[in-house]
Design a protein around this motif. Structure first.
Motif, mmCIF file in Angstrom:
data_model
loop_
_atom_site.group_PDB
_atom_site.id
_atom_site.type_symbol
_atom_site.label_atom_id
_atom_site.label_comp_id
_atom_site.label_asym_id
_atom_site.label_seq_id
_atom_site.Cartn_x
_atom_site.Cartn_y
_atom_site.Cartn_z
ATOM 1 N N THR A 195 0.822 -1.215 0.000
ATOM 2 C CA THR A 195 0.000 0.000 0.000
ATOM 3 C C THR A 195 0.861 1.272 0.000
ATOM 4 O O THR A 195 0.357 2.362 -0.262
ATOM 5 C CB THR A 195 -0.950 0.041 1.215
ATOM 6 N N ASN A 196 2.158 1.136 0.294
ATOM 7 C CA ASN A 196 3.049 2.306 0.180
ATOM 8 C C ASN A 196 3.387 2.617 -1.271
ATOM 9 O O ASN A 196 4.123 3.563 -1.548
ATOM 10 C CB ASN A 196 4.326 2.090 0.991
ATOM 11 N N ALA A 197 2.887 1.822 -2.187
ATOM 12 C CA ALA A 197 3.022 2.139 -3.610
ATOM 13 C C ALA A 197 1.663 2.522 -4.196
ATOM 14 O O ALA A 197 1.463 2.507 -5.407
ATOM 15 C CB ALA A 197 3.613 0.961 -4.370
ATOM 16 N N LYS A 198 0.738 2.892 -3.303
ATOM 17 C CA LYS A 198 -0.589 3.307 -3.766
ATOM 18 C C LYS A 198 -0.710 4.825 -3.680
ATOM 19 O O LYS A 198 -0.574 5.402 -2.598
ATOM 20 C CB LYS A 198 -1.686 2.661 -2.920
ATOM 21 N N MET A 199 -0.934 5.443 -4.801
ATOM 22 C CA MET A 199 -1.114 6.892 -4.826
ATOM 23 C C MET A 199 -2.017 7.269 -6.007
ATOM 24 O O MET A 199 -2.321 6.442 -6.861
ATOM 25 C CB MET A 199 0.228 7.629 -4.904
ATOM 26 N N ALA A 200 -2.431 8.533 -6.017
ATOM 27 C CA ALA A 200 -3.274 9.027 -7.102
ATOM 28 C C ALA A 200 -2.636 10.276 -7.696
ATOM 29 O O ALA A 200 -2.392 11.219 -6.956
ATOM 30 C CB ALA A 200 -4.674 9.371 -6.582
ATOM 31 N N HIS B 54 -1.313 7.474 8.360
ATOM 32 C CA HIS B 54 -0.927 6.620 9.480
ATOM 33 C C HIS B 54 -0.679 5.184 9.058
ATOM 34 O O HIS B 54 -1.303 4.671 8.137
ATOM 35 C CB HIS B 54 -2.031 6.625 10.533
ATOM 36 N N TYR B 55 0.210 4.557 9.771
ATOM 37 C CA TYR B 55 0.551 3.154 9.570
ATOM 38 C C TYR B 55 -0.708 2.280 9.508
ATOM 39 O O TYR B 55 -0.876 1.475 8.597
ATOM 40 C CB TYR B 55 1.449 2.708 10.728
ATOM 41 N N ASP B 56 -1.601 2.477 10.458
ATOM 42 C CA ASP B 56 -2.771 1.582 10.517
ATOM 43 C C ASP B 56 -3.706 1.813 9.329
ATOM 44 O O ASP B 56 -4.360 0.884 8.867
ATOM 45 C CB ASP B 56 -3.514 1.711 11.847
ATOM 46 N N GLU B 57 -3.733 3.054 8.806
ATOM 47 C CA GLU B 57 -4.573 3.304 7.628
ATOM 48 C C GLU B 57 -4.000 2.599 6.400
ATOM 49 O O GLU B 57 -4.732 2.029 5.601
ATOM 50 C CB GLU B 57 -4.672 4.803 7.355
ATOM 51 N N LYS B 58 -2.670 2.653 6.283
ATOM 52 C CA LYS B 58 -2.022 2.007 5.141
ATOM 53 C C LYS B 58 -2.001 0.485 5.307
ATOM 54 O O LYS B 58 -1.719 -0.237 4.348
ATOM 55 C CB LYS B 58 -0.600 2.548 4.973
ATOM 56 N N GLU B 59 -2.278 -0.007 6.503
ATOM 57 C CA GLU B 59 -2.333 -1.453 6.748
ATOM 58 C C GLU B 59 -3.603 -2.091 6.176
ATOM 59 O O GLU B 59 -3.753 -3.303 6.205
ATOM 60 C CB GLU B 59 -2.299 -1.731 8.263
ATOM 61 N N ALA C 263 -7.198 -2.122 -1.816
ATOM 62 C CA ALA C 263 -8.280 -1.333 -2.410
ATOM 63 C C ALA C 263 -8.801 -0.273 -1.447
ATOM 64 O O ALA C 263 -9.303 0.771 -1.879
ATOM 65 C CB ALA C 263 -9.411 -2.244 -2.858
ATOM 66 N N ASN C 264 -8.680 -0.519 -0.150
ATOM 67 C CA ASN C 264 -9.244 0.407 0.837
ATOM 68 C C ASN C 264 -8.220 1.388 1.407
ATOM 69 O O ASN C 264 -8.591 2.331 2.093
ATOM 70 C CB ASN C 264 -9.855 -0.372 2.007
ATOM 71 N N ALA C 265 -6.950 1.141 1.169
ATOM 72 C CA ALA C 265 -5.908 1.996 1.754
ATOM 73 C C ALA C 265 -5.951 3.380 1.123
ATOM 74 O O ALA C 265 -6.294 3.521 -0.054
ATOM 75 C CB ALA C 265 -4.540 1.360 1.549
ATOM 76 N N PRO C 266 -5.595 4.417 1.897
ATOM 77 C CA PRO C 266 -5.585 5.765 1.323
ATOM 78 C C PRO C 266 -4.431 5.946 0.338
ATOM 79 O O PRO C 266 -3.439 5.216 0.385
ATOM 80 C CB PRO C 266 -5.403 6.673 2.545
ATOM 81 N N ARG D 235 5.282 7.400 8.124
ATOM 82 C CA ARG D 235 6.381 6.579 7.604
ATOM 83 C C ARG D 235 6.029 5.943 6.262
ATOM 84 O O ARG D 235 6.701 5.007 5.831
ATOM 85 C CB ARG D 235 6.669 5.441 8.605
ATOM 86 N N ASN D 236 4.938 6.372 5.652
ATOM 87 C CA ASN D 236 4.455 5.693 4.444
ATOM 88 C C ASN D 236 5.302 6.065 3.222
ATOM 89 O O ASN D 236 5.012 7.018 2.517
ATOM 90 C CB ASN D 236 2.965 6.006 4.202
#
Ligand SMILES: [Zn+2]
Ligand SMILES: [Zn+2]
Length: 429
Positions: free
Chosen positions: A275-280, A312-317, A321-324, A400-401
């Motif tokens: 999810t650390n490679a998820k961006m828009a 936040h770590y927990d959001e990216k966890e 599909a749901n990660a920010p 830390r994302n």
């Protein structure tokens, strides 16, 4: 008046076609002298830049500071400290805060918080529409009076062509850029990463390059129609770069920025649902990376910006599909650009300084981006020889994302000077 002498460094200042060993004297917050062997007798402080490179302060024109509203992710203070540590003397703050930065009071609040923090300067970018709903224009004039420097609904694409046309027409009164997050929401649909073989392999819904291209084309056309200044945020797709190039050749007032992640990584970085490679917009294919690099080299793309987006770590966890969307970037941007583009032979160093200082200053009409006598005393001192490993645990940002943790890079800011004052200095690691 405090006088600071930056002594013994190689000054690279493309705005004044300077690249030689010169001292820089700062006094009263301004550049008071540039020359060989300036006398240190009358100064209050000497910053030894021997073996280092001295440049006009780096400016990141696309940063999410998260305050007000998400102080758990970042504050103006933590973000400005991260910026200073990354060598940025100024950042432009995006308006998708809670509440949205769509009025004079919020613009003023962010500026006051930045002054109180005392690290980098912050120039707020106001929302185009109230609450970033894409419907009614926000109070652009009063936000400008309070210190806003441009307008965007970033975080969202302003999808309505008619609302955007109105905003562009209105912006002509002030001659400020309208910045667009170019992604057609209908074409993005449920897409969570670039359309392509990696998305297919992972079974994830794709977001095609065309979602960006159609908005880049449409809004460049609206800039032609209205005569307004239009800026493409975080350009990612090869054909979008071609579109900007063609409109520029026509004389339309369009500019663009690119992020390090879009010219370094491809969608393969998503790997195993990272999810650390998820961006828009999402990371694209190899041909897109090449095209963005070419655009930066030939000037089609004016600026490099990080799109620093703490989560936040927990959001990216969450499930992919749901990660920010988004990654932090302030503390990795310079080293990534220097390593990949300068050492990689894409840009010479003075063009890097243009893309990361001079051009964003001109685009947003900020003081800075130049170190002639009388200019603002914002300076970054860089060590271009240091090799280091990106360690997310050492970030000043609250988050830390990053997909760059553990990456070997070269080059780092060692001192950041804002208004003639050293606001940050690297001591050891
Ligand atoms: Zn965006
Ligand atoms: Zn953004």
């Amino acid at each position: 008046m405090k006088r600071l002498l930056i002594r013994g460094g190689r000054l690279v200042d493309p705005a004044n076609t300077v690249d030689e060993k010169l001292d820089v004297l700062l006094s009263g917050g301004k550049v008071a002298g540039v020359g060989k062997a300036i006398d240190a007798a009358e100064v209050d402080e000497v910053l030894d830049a021997t073996g280092k490179v001295v440049v006009p302060g780096l400016i990141d024109m696309h940063v999410h500071l998260r305050e007000p509203g998400r102080e758990d992710e970042e504050t103006v203070e933590s973000g400005c400290r991260a910026a200073a540590a990354g060598g940025f003397t100024a950042v432009a703050a995006m308006p998708n805060t809670e509440p949205v930065t769509d009025d004079q009071a919020t613009v003023g609040y962010i500026i006051r918080e930045a002054i109180r923090a005392g690290y980098s300067r912050v120039y707020p970018i106001g929302a185009i529409t109230r609450e970033i709903k894409g419907e009614n224009l926000a109070e652009m004039g009063s936000m400008l009076d309070a210190g806003a420097v441009a307008f965007t609904d970033d975080g969202h694409c302003l999808a309505s062509a008619e609302v955007l046309r109105k905003a562009m027409t209105y912006s002509l009164i002030f001659d400020v850029p309208i910045i667009q997050h170019c992604e057609d929401p209908e074409l993005v649909g449920d897409g969570v990463m670039n359309s392509g073989i990696t998305a297919t392999r992972l079974g994830l819904a794709g977001n095609p390059c065309e979602a960006e291209e159609v908005i880049v084309y449409r809004d460049c056309a609206l800039a032609r129609l209205t005569g307004a200044r239009f800026h493409v945020a975080h350009i990612s797709a090869a054909r979008s770069v071609d579109i900007v190039r063609n409109f520029k050749a026509e004389g339309v007032r369009v500019t663009a920025e690119a992020t390090p992640h879009h010219f370094i990584l491809t969608d393969e970085a998503v790997g195993d649902f990272d999810t650390n490679a998820k961006m828009a917009p999402p990371l694209r294919g190899a041909a897109d990376v090449v095209a963005v690099r070419k655009g930066l080299a030939d000037g089609t793309i004016d600026c490099i910006a990080s799109d620093h987006a703490p989560h936040h770590y927990d959001e990216k966890e969450a499930a992919f599909a749901n990660a920010p969307n988004g990654i932090v970037g302030l503390e990795t941007s310079f080293a990534l650009v220097y390593t990949e583009l300068v050492l990689g032979g894409v840009l010479d160093f003075s063009t890097l300084v243009r893309r990361m200082s001079t051009a964003p200053a001109r685009l947003l009409k900020l003081p800075g981006g130049s170190l002639a006598v009388g200019d603002q005393g914002d300076v970054t001192v860089l060590d271009l020889d240091i090799n280091w490993t990106i360690d997310k645990h050492k970030f000043y940002s609250k988050c830390r994302n990053t997909p760059f943790h553990g990456r070997q890079v070269t080059g780092r800011a060692v001192a950041t000077v804002v208004g003639g004052r050293v606001v940050w200095r690297r001591d050891g690691d």
